[in-house]
Design a protein around this motif. Structure first.
Motif, PDB file in Angstrom:
ATOM      1  N   PRO A   1       0.827  -1.212   0.000  1.00 38.90           N
ATOM      2  CA  PRO A   1       0.000   0.000   0.000  1.00 38.90           C
ATOM      3  C   PRO A   1       0.861   1.262   0.000  1.00 38.90           C
ATOM      4  N   VAL A   2       0.420   2.257  -0.760  1.00 40.90           N
ATOM      5  CA  VAL A   2       1.060   3.567  -0.755  1.00 40.90           C
ATOM      6  C   VAL A   2      -0.020   4.621  -0.550  1.00 40.90           C
ATOM      7  N   ALA A   3       0.410   5.784  -0.067  1.00 39.06           N
ATOM      8  CA  ALA A   3      -0.524   6.861   0.255  1.00 39.06           C
ATOM      9  C   ALA A   3       0.076   8.196  -0.154  1.00 39.06           C
ATOM     10  N   PRO A   4      -0.751   9.227  -0.300  1.00 37.95           N
ATOM     11  CA  PRO A   4      -0.221  10.550  -0.612  1.00 37.95           C
ATOM     12  C   PRO A   4       0.835  10.966   0.412  1.00 37.95           C
ATOM     13  N   GLY A   5       1.939  11.525  -0.071  1.00 35.26           N
ATOM     14  CA  GLY A   5       3.058  11.887   0.792  1.00 35.26           C
ATOM     15  C   GLY A   5       4.133  10.834   0.854  1.00 35.26           C
TER      16      GLY A   5
END
Length: 306
Positions: free
Chosen positions: A173-177
Motif C-alpha cells: 500500500p502507498v498513500a499521498p506523501g
C-alpha cells in the motif's frame, strides 16, 4: 539521448586514446597547466593526460501502451505506460489490453517486476488481474515474469485484495506523501481529486522529471506533482463541450493545459481519452493555454529530458 556528467578525476598518466564498452567509460583529456577549461580537450596522441570518469546517463523514457478510457476502441488499450531509466522498468497502470500492447511495443512479460497503480478503477487495473496468472505460470516459459510487486492505494479493500496472488504477486500500500525508490528512480505520490482515491505521481532521476496525473480534476496536489516537470502526462477526458459530463472526476483538455501552465511544466501529453473524442479539438482547446502539447500516441516513446 545520452547525457554525460563529469564525476571525478581519477589519475594523471601518459595514456593513449581509448574507450571501454562499459556504461562508465574513461576518456583522456589534455592537462592544461595554469588554466581551468570549461570543456575537456580530447587527445588523439600520447600526451600527458588526466583521466576523467564520464558517467553515461540514459534519459528516462515513457512508452504509451494504452491511452483510452473507460473502454478501448478497436486496436487500442486502456491506460498503461512503461517508464524506464538506467535498466529500471516500471509499469504504471495496467488497464485492459495493456499486456498485449506491452509485448508488441516493449518485449516479453518477463521484463515486468514492478507495477504502480494510480487507483483501483478497472480501466486502470483490468490487466493487472490477469498479470497475476502470467506470473504464476512463469515456470512454464522463460518469457513470463516470476514475481511482481504492485504499489497501489489500499482502497477499495476488495479490489486491493485481488492484487495479492499466491507467490506470484504481492501488493504494497502507498498513500499521498509517500516516496519510494526503484533503481535510480524516485517516485513521489500526491492526492488527486477523484471519486475513488487516486494518486498523481512524480518520477525523478538524473535525467529529468516525469509527472503523471492519474485520474483527477484540477487541484493543488496535481499542480504540485507536475511542478517543473520535463514531461507531464495528464488525463483529458473530454472537450469543453463535454465538461458537464466529466467535471466531477476528470479534466478537460483545456483544464489539463491550465494545470501544466500553473505547474511550470515544459511539455504536456494528453491521455485518458474518450474513444470517440475529437483529438484535434481536444488538442486545440488545450493549446490555447499551453501550446507545447501533444496527444499521446500508443506505441510511441517519449524521452523525458529531451
Amino acid at each position: 539521448m545520452l547525457r554525460f556528467g563529469f564525476s571525478a578525476i581519477i589519475v594523471s598518466a601518459r595514456c593513449p586514446w581509448g574507450l571501454s564498452s562499459a556504461a562508465e567509460r574513461t576518456v583522456h583529456i589534455r592537462e592544461v597547466t595554469g588554466s581551468n577549461p570549461v570543456a575537456p580537450t580530447i587527445l588523439l596522441a600520447d600526451w600527458q593526460t588526466r583521466t576523467i570518469l564520464l558517467h553515461e546517463v540514459l534519459a528516462m523514457k515513457v512508452t504509451i501502451l494504452g491511452k483510452y478510457s473507460p473502454f478501448p476502441p478497436v486496436g487500442g488499450a486502456c491506460l498503461s505506460y512503461w517508464v524506464e531509466s538506467e535498466g529500471t522498468g516500471i509499469l504504471v497502470d495496467c488497464g485492459p489490453g495493456a499486456l498485449a500492447k506491452f509485448q508488441e511495443y516493449v518485449g516479453p512479460l518477463s521484463k515486468i517486476d514492478v507495477v504502480i497503480l494510480s487507483h483501483l478503477h478497472f480501466d486502470h487495473i483490468g490487466d493487472a488481474l490477469v498479470l497475476r496468472y502470467a506470473a504464476a505460470a512463469a515456470p512454464r516459459d522463460s518469457r513470463l515474469l516470476s514475481k511482481v510487486t504492485v504499489y497501489a492505494p489500499n482502497e477499495p479493500e476488495q479490489e486491493f485484495s485481488y492484487l495479492n496472488y499466491k507467490e506470484a504477486m504481492s501488493v504494497v500500500p502507498v498513500a499521498p506523501g509517500d516516496s519510494i525508490s526503484l533503481g535510480g528512480i524516485k517516485v513521489d505520490f500526491f492526492l488527486g481529486n477523484h471519486p475513488l482515491r487516486s494518486h498523481a505521481m512524480r518520477f525523478e532521476d538524473e535525467s529529468g522529471i516525469f509527472a503523471y496525473s492519474g485520474d483527477s480534476t484540477p487541484c493543488q496536489d496535481l499542480i504540485d506533482a507536475a511542478s517543473g516537470a520535463d514531461l507531464f502526462l495528464c488525463e483529458a477526458a473530454g472537450t469543453e463541450a463535454e465538461k458537464a459530463m466529466i467535471e466531477a472526476a476528470h479534466c478537460t483538455g483545456k483544464q489539463a493545459g491550465m494545470v501544466a501552465k500553473e505547474a511550470g511544466a515544459k511539455r504536456l501529453l494528453l491521455t485518458h481519452l474518450w474513444p470517440f473524442t475529437d483529438e484535434s479539438l481536444l488538442k486545440k482547446e488545450c493549446a490555447e493555454v499551453f501550446p507545447n502539447v501533444e496527444i499521446a500516441r500508443e506505441g510511441a516513446s517519449y524521452e523525458v529530458g529531451s
